[in-house]
Each structure stands twice: as structure tokens, then as C-alpha cells.
Design a protein around this motif. Structure first.
Motif, short mmCIF file in Angstrom:
data_model
loop_
_atom_site.label_atom_id
_atom_site.label_comp_id
_atom_site.label_asym_id
_atom_site.label_seq_id
_atom_site.Cartn_x
_atom_site.Cartn_y
_atom_site.Cartn_z
N ALA A 173 51.86 47.16 37.65
CA ALA A 173 50.55 46.58 37.98
C ALA A 173 50.66 45.07 38.18
O ALA A 173 50.08 44.51 39.11
CB ALA A 173 49.54 46.89 36.88
N VAL A 174 51.45 44.42 37.32
CA VAL A 174 51.56 42.96 37.40
C VAL A 174 52.21 42.52 38.71
O VAL A 174 51.76 41.57 39.36
CB VAL A 174 52.35 42.41 36.18
N ILE A 175 53.28 43.23 39.13
CA ILE A 175 53.98 42.76 40.32
C ILE A 175 53.42 43.33 41.62
O ILE A 175 53.70 42.80 42.68
CB ILE A 175 55.51 43.00 40.24
N SER A 176 52.62 44.39 41.56
CA SER A 176 52.15 44.97 42.82
C SER A 176 50.68 44.66 43.11
O SER A 176 50.29 44.62 44.27
CB SER A 176 52.34 46.49 42.80
N GLN A 177 49.88 44.41 42.07
CA GLN A 177 48.45 44.18 42.32
C GLN A 177 48.20 42.75 42.75
O GLN A 177 48.86 41.83 42.27
CB GLN A 177 47.65 44.48 41.05
N ARG A 178 47.21 42.59 43.61
CA ARG A 178 46.86 41.23 44.06
C ARG A 178 45.65 40.70 43.32
O ARG A 178 45.42 39.48 43.30
CB ARG A 178 46.59 41.26 45.55
N HIS A 179 44.86 41.58 42.74
CA HIS A 179 43.65 41.16 42.03
C HIS A 179 44.05 40.59 40.67
O HIS A 179 44.71 41.26 39.88
CB HIS A 179 42.74 42.38 41.87
N LEU A 180 43.62 39.35 40.37
CA LEU A 180 44.08 38.68 39.15
C LEU A 180 43.65 39.41 37.88
O LEU A 180 44.40 39.45 36.91
CB LEU A 180 43.55 37.24 39.11
N VAL A 181 42.44 40.00 37.90
CA VAL A 181 41.99 40.71 36.71
C VAL A 181 42.88 41.93 36.47
O VAL A 181 43.21 42.27 35.32
CB VAL A 181 40.50 41.11 36.84
N LYS A 182 43.31 42.58 37.56
CA LYS A 182 44.20 43.73 37.41
C LYS A 182 45.56 43.29 36.89
O LYS A 182 46.22 44.02 36.15
CB LYS A 182 44.35 44.47 38.74
N VAL A 183 46.00 42.10 37.27
CA VAL A 183 47.26 41.56 36.73
C VAL A 183 47.13 41.37 35.21
O VAL A 183 48.04 41.74 34.45
CB VAL A 183 47.63 40.24 37.44
N VAL A 184 45.99 40.83 34.79
CA VAL A 184 45.77 40.64 33.34
C VAL A 184 45.73 42.00 32.64
O VAL A 184 46.28 42.17 31.55
CB VAL A 184 44.46 39.84 33.09
N LEU A 185 45.09 42.99 33.29
CA LEU A 185 45.06 44.35 32.71
C LEU A 185 46.48 44.89 32.56
O LEU A 185 46.82 45.50 31.55
CB LEU A 185 44.24 45.29 33.59
N VAL A 196 45.48 35.82 23.48
CA VAL A 196 46.26 35.48 24.68
C VAL A 196 45.58 36.05 25.93
O VAL A 196 45.53 35.40 26.98
CB VAL A 196 47.71 35.99 24.53
N THR A 197 44.99 37.26 25.81
CA THR A 197 44.24 37.82 26.94
C THR A 197 43.06 36.93 27.29
O THR A 197 42.74 36.74 28.47
CB THR A 197 43.76 39.25 26.59
N ALA A 198 42.41 36.35 26.25
CA ALA A 198 41.29 35.42 26.51
C ALA A 198 41.78 34.21 27.30
O ALA A 198 41.10 33.74 28.22
CB ALA A 198 40.66 34.99 25.20
N VAL A 199 42.99 33.70 26.97
CA VAL A 199 43.54 32.56 27.72
C VAL A 199 43.76 32.96 29.18
O VAL A 199 43.37 32.23 30.11
CB VAL A 199 44.87 32.08 27.10
N PHE A 200 44.35 34.13 29.40
CA PHE A 200 44.60 34.60 30.77
C PHE A 200 43.28 34.68 31.56
O PHE A 200 43.20 34.24 32.69
CB PHE A 200 45.23 36.00 30.76
N LEU A 201 42.26 35.28 30.91
CA LEU A 201 41.00 35.47 31.62
C LEU A 201 40.33 34.13 31.93
O LEU A 201 39.69 33.98 32.98
CB LEU A 201 40.06 36.36 30.79
N THR A 202 40.48 33.16 31.02
CA THR A 202 39.91 31.83 31.29
C THR A 202 40.58 31.22 32.52
O THR A 202 39.91 30.63 33.38
CB THR A 202 40.13 30.90 30.08
N VAL A 203 41.90 31.38 32.60
CA VAL A 203 42.63 30.86 33.77
C VAL A 203 42.14 31.57 35.04
O VAL A 203 41.94 30.94 36.08
CB VAL A 203 44.15 31.03 33.58
N VAL A 204 41.90 32.89 34.93
CA VAL A 204 41.42 33.65 36.09
C VAL A 204 40.06 33.12 36.55
O VAL A 204 39.83 32.91 37.75
CB VAL A 204 41.34 35.16 35.76
N VAL A 205 39.15 32.87 35.59
CA VAL A 205 37.82 32.38 35.96
C VAL A 205 37.93 31.01 36.62
O VAL A 205 37.30 30.75 37.65
CB VAL A 205 36.89 32.32 34.72
N ARG A 206 38.77 30.13 36.05
CA ARG A 206 38.94 28.80 36.65
C ARG A 206 39.54 28.91 38.06
O ARG A 206 39.09 28.22 38.99
CB ARG A 206 39.85 27.94 35.77
N ALA A 207 40.54 29.79 38.22
CA ALA A 207 41.15 29.97 39.54
C ALA A 207 40.11 30.51 40.51
O ALA A 207 40.03 30.07 41.66
CB ALA A 207 42.34 30.91 39.45
#
Lengths: 318, 122
Positions: free
Chosen positions: B19-31, B94-105
Motif C-alpha cells: 500500500a505504501v509504495i503503490s498507493q498515491r493517496h497520502l491517507v492510504k499511505v498512512v493506512l 506517530v500516526t497523528a504526526v503522519f496525519l498532521t503532515v498529510v493535512v499540511r501537505a
């Protein structure tokens, strides 16, 4: 801040999605992941099964739990006792993660004392482009957005809000069924959360208990809206409590170093096992960990939820 | 049969990585990262399993067994369970940190598609 030419910006919303638009080279990724899966599967089958002897460290934890720490819960003894220093490091990893969320989620600094850039152009940024034709759906969404930003009184009950609006849900509280359910569940969960940490013979202590308490606050927020938790969920309150929890953990460790010659060693008299005070400093560490985890996770979640509607693209800055 | 748990943990890890290397959606990467993280919990708890053992708790003993018997007897590994407890909490943060970065991006680029996040390229 760099200036980006308007034409270099990708046309995101205008691009036509293709059937494979969600994927990035799926076949290459699948081949790589499958190759790794094959290697991992072979490696996993070589791991020791359920018949291997317990490692020495686990055997030592089993032997030491009662005589040295006075607790019957060996996992808690490992977390806050024999591997206390490791837990100390993990706690500050959690703190660092919470700090990262707070720093990343913070809005732009208000700079009105110097030049007032933050406020300048805000109304223009919020307004629709006059050259764009706005349809009914967009006007409705913009009206709801402005209403949400002003935080004007919204319907208290979700049942008062019309269904299918093209806008964020305005109602601050959920339906009566959920509100009643949460009123009952929150109390039970809060008691269970405190119980997990308070009794010296429950598994895990402050770590899972802190998550349960943070979950209770999020549950209340979900059911009753931000106004229900606004008085308690404030940076000034939560951040001070979190720092107090962190200071308490440091204090327990340093006192162990000073009184017993080893960080996080037990320096309290051992109470009778399976009582609320069983465990010595292990209980104190667990209690401070509860404070640290509950406030830390709450801060992280609410910082994320409260991220401002800062949708202005940066390319206009020069 | 605990080896089946190890294999499932390994496959879950690879699924998350896919999922991390094939998905383009950032939320899916975090998932995907969360799935990878969860696979380690399964592996840690499974590694702590011992056949015909009891939980490493010295209370609520069966009749005829003392705490000393249990402390020296066949129990699940408490150290690996400890790793799991702390890892879950750190994982949430750590997931919260990832999601914050996603929202900022998302706010900066107006997109959660990694293809649009090209400013760091070159």
C-alpha cells in the motif's frame, strides 16, 4: 518563500481521473512486495515455535516480580520495573511525537505587532474568485464554511439539520440515541481506565489506561461537540498537566537513582500484594504514565482536529 | 501452529508495504504504514506464546498451585507483551504526526495525491 509561476502548478481538480489514477506502478510494487513476502515467509517459518524455553530476561522478570516489586502482574513489572528506563525513553518519544503534532498543526504566527501580514488580504482570500461562475452548490458550501468559521450557534441536535447538505455537518451534537449511549458508556469507560492504572495487579497500567481515558474524551467530543469539552480541552490546561506527568516520571527515576543507586529502582515500601498500593514506585510510575499518555494523545488528536482552515496557497507570498 | 501467526504477520507487513509504495493517496499511505505497524504487534505477541502455558500473572491461581510454581513454570513471555503495550501507544502518536503532515501537505498543494507533491523533486 519561493514564488511559483502559476502555469507550473499542476491542474489538480481539473485533471480527468483515469481508471489507474489511484495507483503508482502497481505491478512493479506488487512484484517487489511479493518478492519480499516470499523471503519473509521463509524467514518466519524458521522462527522458534511455542516450545522454546523462556529467555533469561523473562525468567528473571517472573522471579523478581513479587519479591522485589510486590506485584503479581509481571508485564507491568517489566514495563515500569526492570525495563523502566526503556519505558522512560518511549514516554519521551511519545512526548516528541505530540510536540511534532503541536508544532506542525499550529497556524501561522500572528504578526500584527510588526507588519500585520497575517491579517492582510484575509477577506480577499476567503472570498470567491469574481471571475468564476459560482453555482448553487458552491454558494451553499461557502455559506456553511463561513458559518463554521465564525462558530455561530449551530443546531444542538443532528435531527434539526437537513439531510444531504453540500456542507460540513453543522450540528454540534449527534442524535439523542448516541448522546444517551455515550453518557452511559463514557462513565463506565472512565472508571475502567482509572481502574486499569490504579490497581497494582492489572496488566499494562498507565499505558493502556491513558489511551482509554483519551478515548473517553474523544467519545464525548464526537457525541456532544466541541463545546462540551471546551472547558477542559485547552492547551494551557492539558500541556501543563502533561508536563507535570513527565516531571513526575523523571522524579520517580531520579529519586531511585539517588536513594537506591539505580534509575527507576523501587524506593517505596512494598504494600500487600493485590492491593491498590501494591508495586511500590511501579505504581507511581504507572500513574504518571497514565497522565502523560492521556493528555499527550488528547493534545495530539485535538491539535489535529483543530487545524485551522488555512487553505490559502503559499505561492501568492513574495 | 503458532508459525501460521508469524507468516500472517509477515504477509500483513508486506501488504502494508505494498500500500505504501503503490498507493498515491497520502491517507492510504498512512493506512499502509499503520498496517505494517500492526503486523509487528501480531509478531511480538505470537513470539511470546508458549505451548500449554498460562498468562504471566501471579494472581487468580488455579487450586493446588502456588505463586512460586507459576513463577518458575510455563508462562507466556512477558517481555514481548511489554513491547506490544508501549508500541501501540507510540504507534497512535506517530500516526497523528503522519496525519498532521498529510493535512499540511493537502493545504499547501490542495491535493493528497503524491504525484502533485513535486516541489522537493530535483
Amino acid at each position: 518563500m519561493s514564488v511559483i509561476a502559476a502555469e507550473s502548478l499542476p491542474a489538480m481538480s481539473d485533471s480527468v481521473p483515469t481508471p489507474t489514477a489511484h495507483w503508482h506502478r502497481p505491478w512493479l510494487s506488487a512484484a517487489l512486495a511479493s518478492g519480499l513476502a516470499a523471503i519473509v515467509t521463509v524467514a518466519m517459518t524458521g522462527l522458534p515455535g511455542g516450545t522454546a524455553a523462556l529467555p533469561h530476561i523473562a525468567r528473571q522478570a517472573m522471579a523478581e516480580a513479587l519479591p522485589r516489586w510486590g506485584t503479581t502482574e509481571v508485564v507491568s513489572e517489566v514495563v515500569y520495573g526492570s525495563r523502566g528506563f526503556d519505558t522512560f525513553g518511549e514516554t519521551f518519544l511519545l512526548l516528541a511525537a505530540v510536540m511534532a503534532v503541536v508544532v506542525l498543526s499550529r497556524g501561522r504566527e500572528p504578526r500584527h505587532e510588526y507588519v500585520g501580514e497575517a491579517g492582510a488580504g484575509r477577506s480577499e482570500q476567503a472570498a470567491a474568485d469574481p471571475h468564476d461562475e459560482s453555482d448553487e452548490a458552491e454558494r451553499e458550501a461557502r455559506a456553511a464554511e463561513s458559518e463554521e468559521q465564525q462558530d455561530r450557534p449551530a443546531p444542538d441536535d443532528a435531527d434539526d439539520d437537513a439531510l444531504g447538505r453540500r456542507a460540513p455537518e453543522r450540528a454540534i451534537a449527534m442524535t439523542v440515541v448516541i448522546r444517551v449511549g455515550v453518557r452511559i458508556a463514557a462513565v463506565i469507560l472512565a472508571v475502567i481506565g482509572v481502574y486499569l492504572a490504579a490497581w497494582g495487579y492489572t496488566p499494562g497500567g498507565g499505558f493502556p489506561a491513558g489511551l482509554v481515558l483519551a478515548g473517553v474524551i474523544v467519545l464525548l467530543y464526537t457525541a456532544f461537540g466541541h463545546r462540551a469539552v471546551r472547558l477542559a480541552v485547552r492547551p494551557r490546561i492539558l500541556e501543563i498537566i502533561e508536563m507535570a506527568g513527565a516531571a513526575g516520571i523523571v522524579g520517580v527515576g531520579v529519586l531511585g537513582l539517588m536513594l537506591r543507586g539505580s534509575m527507576f529502582d523501587n524506593w517505596l515500601p512494598l504494600a500487600l500484594q493485590q492491593t491498590i498500593r501494591a508495586g511500590g514506585t511501579l505504581q507511581a510510575f504507572s500513574g504518571f504514565e497514565l497522565v502523560e499518555v492521556a493528555t499527550g494523545i488528547t493534545i495530539a488528536i485535538f491539535a489535529l482536529l483543530g487545524m485551522g482552515h488555512d487553505w490559502a496557497p503559499d505561492e501568492e507570498c513574495s | 501452529m503458532i508459525v501460521a501467526n508469524y507468516v500472517v504477520a509477515g504477509l500483513l507487513f508486506c501488504l502494508g508495504l505494498f500500500a505504501v509504495i503503490s498507493q498515491r493517496h497520502l491517507v492510504k499511505v498512512v493506512l499502509g504504514l499503520s498496517v505494517m505497524e500492526s503486523s509487528t504487534y501480531l509478531l511480538l505477541v505470537s513470539l511470546g506464546y508458549r505451548e500449554n502455558s498460562t498468562a504471566p500473572v501471579l494472581a487468580g491461581l488455579p487450586t493446588g498451585r502456588s505463586q512460586h510454581d507459576l513463577a518458575t513454570g510455563n508462562v507466556a513471555d512477558p517481555v514481548l507483551q511489554n513491547f506490544c503495550i508501549t508500541a501501540v501507544v507510540i504507534g497512535v502518536a506517530v500516526t497523528a504526526v503522519f496525519l498532521t503532515v498529510v493535512v499540511r501537505a493537502a493545504q499547501h498543494y490542495r491535493s493528497v495525491d503524491t504525484v502533485d507533491l513535486t516541489q522537493l523533486q530535483g
